[in-house]
Write an enzyme that holds these catalytic residues in place. Structure first.
Site, PDB file in Angstrom:
ATOM      1  N   CYS A 116      44.588  15.696  78.671  1.00 48.92           N
ATOM      2  CA  CYS A 116      45.565  16.169  79.528  1.00 48.92           C
ATOM      3  C   CYS A 116      45.127  16.017  81.056  1.00 48.92           C
ATOM      4  O   CYS A 116      45.802  16.250  81.994  1.00 48.92           O
ATOM      5  CB  CYS A 116      45.884  17.655  79.173  1.00 48.92           C
ATOM      6  SG  CYS A 116      46.364  17.863  77.741  1.00 48.92           S
ATOM      7  N   HIS A 256      48.631  21.583  85.164  1.00 51.97           N
ATOM      8  CA  HIS A 256      49.157  21.049  84.012  1.00 51.97           C
ATOM      9  C   HIS A 256      50.155  21.957  83.330  1.00 51.97           C
ATOM     10  O   HIS A 256      49.631  23.297  83.331  1.00 51.97           O
ATOM     11  CB  HIS A 256      47.758  20.895  82.987  1.00 51.97           C
ATOM     12  CG  HIS A 256      48.160  20.350  81.750  1.00 51.97           C
ATOM     13  ND1 HIS A 256      49.070  19.574  81.498  1.00 51.97           N
ATOM     14  CD2 HIS A 256      47.413  20.734  80.397  1.00 51.97           C
ATOM     15  CE1 HIS A 256      48.982  19.271  80.274  1.00 51.97           C
ATOM     16  NE2 HIS A 256      48.247  19.999  79.672  1.00 51.97           N
ATOM     17  N   ASN A 286      54.562  20.332  76.693  1.00 57.69           N
ATOM     18  CA  ASN A 286      53.196  19.834  77.239  1.00 57.69           C
ATOM     19  C   ASN A 286      52.995  17.963  76.961  1.00 57.69           C
ATOM     20  O   ASN A 286      53.452  17.834  75.974  1.00 57.69           O
ATOM     21  CB  ASN A 286      52.154  20.181  76.537  1.00 57.69           C
ATOM     22  CG  ASN A 286      50.775  19.833  76.860  1.00 57.69           C
ATOM     23  OD1 ASN A 286      50.644  18.882  77.514  1.00 57.69           O
ATOM     24  ND2 ASN A 286      49.456  20.732  76.245  1.00 57.69           N
TER      25      ASN A 286
HETATM   26  O1  UT7 Z   1      47.205  20.519  77.107  1.00 61.12           O
HETATM   27  C1  UT7 Z   1      45.936  20.737  76.370  1.00 61.12           C
HETATM   28  C2  UT7 Z   1      45.642  22.064  76.370  1.00 61.12           C
HETATM   29  N1  UT7 Z   1      46.336  22.828  75.285  1.00 61.12           N
HETATM   30  C3  UT7 Z   1      46.519  24.176  75.571  1.00 61.12           C
HETATM   31  O2  UT7 Z   1      46.416  24.663  76.689  1.00 61.12           O
HETATM   32  C4  UT7 Z   1      47.217  25.128  74.672  1.00 61.12           C
HETATM   33  C5  UT7 Z   1      46.494  26.401  74.614  1.00 61.12           C
HETATM   34  N2  UT7 Z   1      46.732  27.187  73.590  1.00 61.12           N
HETATM   35  C6  UT7 Z   1      47.834  27.858  73.572  1.00 61.12           C
HETATM   36  O3  UT7 Z   1      48.793  27.596  74.350  1.00 61.12           O
HETATM   37  C7  UT7 Z   1      48.127  28.879  72.621  1.00 61.12           C
HETATM   38  O4  UT7 Z   1      47.198  29.226  71.991  1.00 61.12           O
HETATM   39  C8  UT7 Z   1      49.233  28.609  71.536  1.00 61.12           C
HETATM   40  C9  UT7 Z   1      50.727  28.630  72.201  1.00 61.12           C
HETATM   41  C10 UT7 Z   1      48.934  27.407  70.732  1.00 61.12           C
HETATM   42  C11 UT7 Z   1      49.394  29.779  70.451  1.00 61.12           C
HETATM   43  O5  UT7 Z   1      49.865  30.730  71.071  1.00 61.12           O
HETATM   44  P1  UT7 Z   1      48.909  32.185  70.628  1.00 61.12           P
HETATM   45  O6  UT7 Z   1      49.288  33.254  71.392  1.00 61.12           O
HETATM   46  O7  UT7 Z   1      47.255  31.920  71.181  1.00 61.12           O
HETATM   47  O8  UT7 Z   1      49.086  32.381  69.191  1.00 61.12           O
HETATM   48  P2  UT7 Z   1      48.066  32.489  67.961  1.00 61.12           P
HETATM   49  O9  UT7 Z   1      47.360  30.888  67.624  1.00 61.12           O
HETATM   50  O10 UT7 Z   1      47.125  33.593  68.231  1.00 61.12           O
HETATM   51  O11 UT7 Z   1      48.926  32.584  67.004  1.00 61.12           O
HETATM   52  C12 UT7 Z   1      49.474  33.905  66.809  1.00 61.12           C
HETATM   53  C13 UT7 Z   1      50.474  33.938  65.223  1.00 61.12           C
HETATM   54  C14 UT7 Z   1      49.552  33.248  63.933  1.00 61.12           C
HETATM   55  O12 UT7 Z   1      49.993  34.061  63.001  1.00 61.12           O
HETATM   56  P3  UT7 Z   1      48.883  34.930  62.415  1.00 61.12           P
HETATM   57  O13 UT7 Z   1      47.975  34.249  61.845  1.00 61.12           O
HETATM   58  O14 UT7 Z   1      48.574  36.028  63.372  1.00 61.12           O
HETATM   59  O15 UT7 Z   1      49.796  35.700  61.146  1.00 61.12           O
HETATM   60  C15 UT7 Z   1      50.225  31.831  64.224  1.00 61.12           C
HETATM   61  O16 UT7 Z   1      50.194  31.406  62.562  1.00 61.12           O
HETATM   62  O17 UT7 Z   1      51.558  33.082  65.682  1.00 61.12           O
HETATM   63  C16 UT7 Z   1      51.825  32.128  64.568  1.00 61.12           C
HETATM   64  N3  UT7 Z   1      52.313  30.996  65.145  1.00 61.12           N
HETATM   65  C17 UT7 Z   1      53.682  30.961  65.077  1.00 61.12           C
HETATM   66  N4  UT7 Z   1      54.795  31.501  64.811  1.00 61.12           N
HETATM   67  C18 UT7 Z   1      56.022  30.993  65.023  1.00 61.12           C
HETATM   68  C19 UT7 Z   1      51.753  29.901  65.592  1.00 61.12           C
HETATM   69  N5  UT7 Z   1      52.637  28.951  66.060  1.00 61.12           N
HETATM   70  C20 UT7 Z   1      53.525  29.505  65.865  1.00 61.12           C
HETATM   71  C21 UT7 Z   1      55.220  29.162  66.039  1.00 61.12           C
HETATM   72  N6  UT7 Z   1      56.092  30.131  65.666  1.00 61.12           N
HETATM   73  N7  UT7 Z   1      55.457  27.891  66.421  1.00 61.12           N
END
Ligand code: UT7
Length: 339
Positions: A116, A256, A286
């Site tokens: 990225c 980004h 993204n």
């Molecule tokens: O461009 C390269 C750089 N990339 C980035 O900067 C991405 C950085 N990361 C992020 O943007 C975030 O970490 C995410 C958007 C990927 C995830 O958001 P989060 O608030 O960190 O969620 P999490 O990973 O802590 O997940 C929370 C919950 C999980 O469920 P449990 O384990 O707590 O039951 C996930 O399984 O949300 C669940 N989850 C979803 N639920 C509904 C993950 N993806 C989804 C989804 N829909 N699409």
């Protein structure tokens, strides 16, 4: 940069495929909701290329537009740098394929892999060649067809990414304008947090690698999130301080586009009002290396950038990598630079 030519962006262009994949479409594909995606990321829809389209096709469209706006012909290009993690193939480079499509027969061509942060690594590299007088015009393209390496059964990743391309033609601008400072960084110890495990020399393509989904992009989202917030702020601080520009002198921040919450943290930290920050991730998700040049091109088209503005481009991503630059905006070529 003392003793060197001033370098700036003479023209930008962008291209995103027509097909829209909305959060509501994704609700039918994986266990997710529009509400979750919007509240956790800010993304509402993304563009997806056709089966026939490869990265060089998207790059070609953006490059043509950038050349037109810069009023430069393809034959005048000295170099083409394509930043991508989704090249058409391992080799030849996507830059060479683009060189041929454009008819940029005089241009050297190479790909650059910094995920990225690729567009920022690309413009920093291009600037060196122009600043020292070796080259006059360099085309830098950030392009991704991430849909080709996204697992649409994995809700953790498939809601985040989209396809697109953005391009910029760099050349000499009047003294004191253009790029004022750069910051690049990498932390290879975090490489496994965001990667495509198979398809290279470590895990070549095999029936087993495909069965194990190893050709898809994989990301430890939470870890990358914390890293992103940290480096986005530190890289922005670094280019401000190197250029001797204060926080309240920032006219436009082009970050980004990974997650609205990451951008919000920088907006709060630097005390920026809404009109000073470019956000388009709601429409594109993204697009990795294409995110910054597409956002910049759209900001220019919308009349949000004027000569003399302090514009910051800042990004982070796989590698892990990060980068930023501060430009004193000017698209007018330096007098005599056409001779
Ligand atoms: O461009 C390269 C750089 N990339 C980035 O900067 C991405 C950085 N990361 C992020 O943007 C975030 O970490 C995410 C958007 C990927 C995830 O958001 P989060 O608030 O960190 O969620 P999490 O990973 O802590 O997940 C929370 C919950 C999980 O469920 P449990 O384990 O707590 O039951 C996930 O399984 O949300 C669940 N989850 C979803 N639920 C509904 C993950 N993806 C989804 C989804 N829909 N699409």
């Amino acid at each position: 940069m003392k003793g060197l030519r001033s370098v700036g962006i003479l023209g930008t262009g962008s291209y995103t495929p027509e097909r829209v994949l909305s959060n509501f479409d994704l609700e039918k594909m994986v266990d997710t909701t529009d509400e979750w995606i919007v509240s956790r990321t800010g993304i509402r829809e993304r563009r997806i290329c056709s089966e026939e389209q490869a990265s060089s096709d998207l790059a070609f469209e953006a490059a043509k537009r950038a050349l037109k706006k810069a009023n430069i012909s393809a034959e005048q290009l000295d170099m083409i740098i394509v930043a991508t993690v989704t090249p058409d193939m391992s080799f030849p480079s996507t830059a060479c394929l683009l060189q041929d499509k454009l008819g940029a027969t005089k241009a050297a061509a190479m790909d650059l892999s910094a995920a990225c942060t690729g567009f920022l690594y690309g413009i920093t590299t291009a600037t060196q060649f122009i600043a020292n007088g070796m080259y006059k015009y360099v085309l830098v393209v950030g392009v991704e067809t991430l849909s080709k390496i996204t697992n649409y059964k994995d809700r953790n990743t498939c809601v985040l990414f989209g396809d697109g391309s953005g391009a910029a033609v760099l050349g000499q601008v009047k003294d004191g304008y253009g790029f004022q400072s750069f910051e690049l960084g990498a932390d290879g110890s975090g490489g496994s947090l965001l990667c495509q495990p198979a398809g290279g020399s470590r895990i070549p393509a095999s029936v087993e690698s495909i069965e194990n989904n190893l050709h898809y992009l994989s990301m430890a989202g939470g870890e990358v999130f914390k890293f992103a917030v940290r480096v986005m702020n530190s890289a922005t601080e670094a280019v401000l301080s190197k250029a001797g520009v204060a926080r309240d002198e920032i006219d436009l921040l082009v970050p980004h586009q990974a997650n609205k919450r990451i951008i919000d943290s920088a907006v709060q930290r630097f005390g920026l009002s809404e009109e000073k920050v470019v956000i388009n991730l709601d429409r594109y998700g993204n697009m990795s290396s294409a995110s910054i040049p597409v956002a910049l091109d759209e900001a220019i088209e919308a009349g949000r950038v004027k000569e003399g503005d302090n514009v910051i481009l800042v990004g982070f991503g796989g590698g892990l990598t990060w980068g930023a630059t501060l430009l004193k905006w000017c698209t007018t070529p330096a007098e005599g630079s056409d001779e």
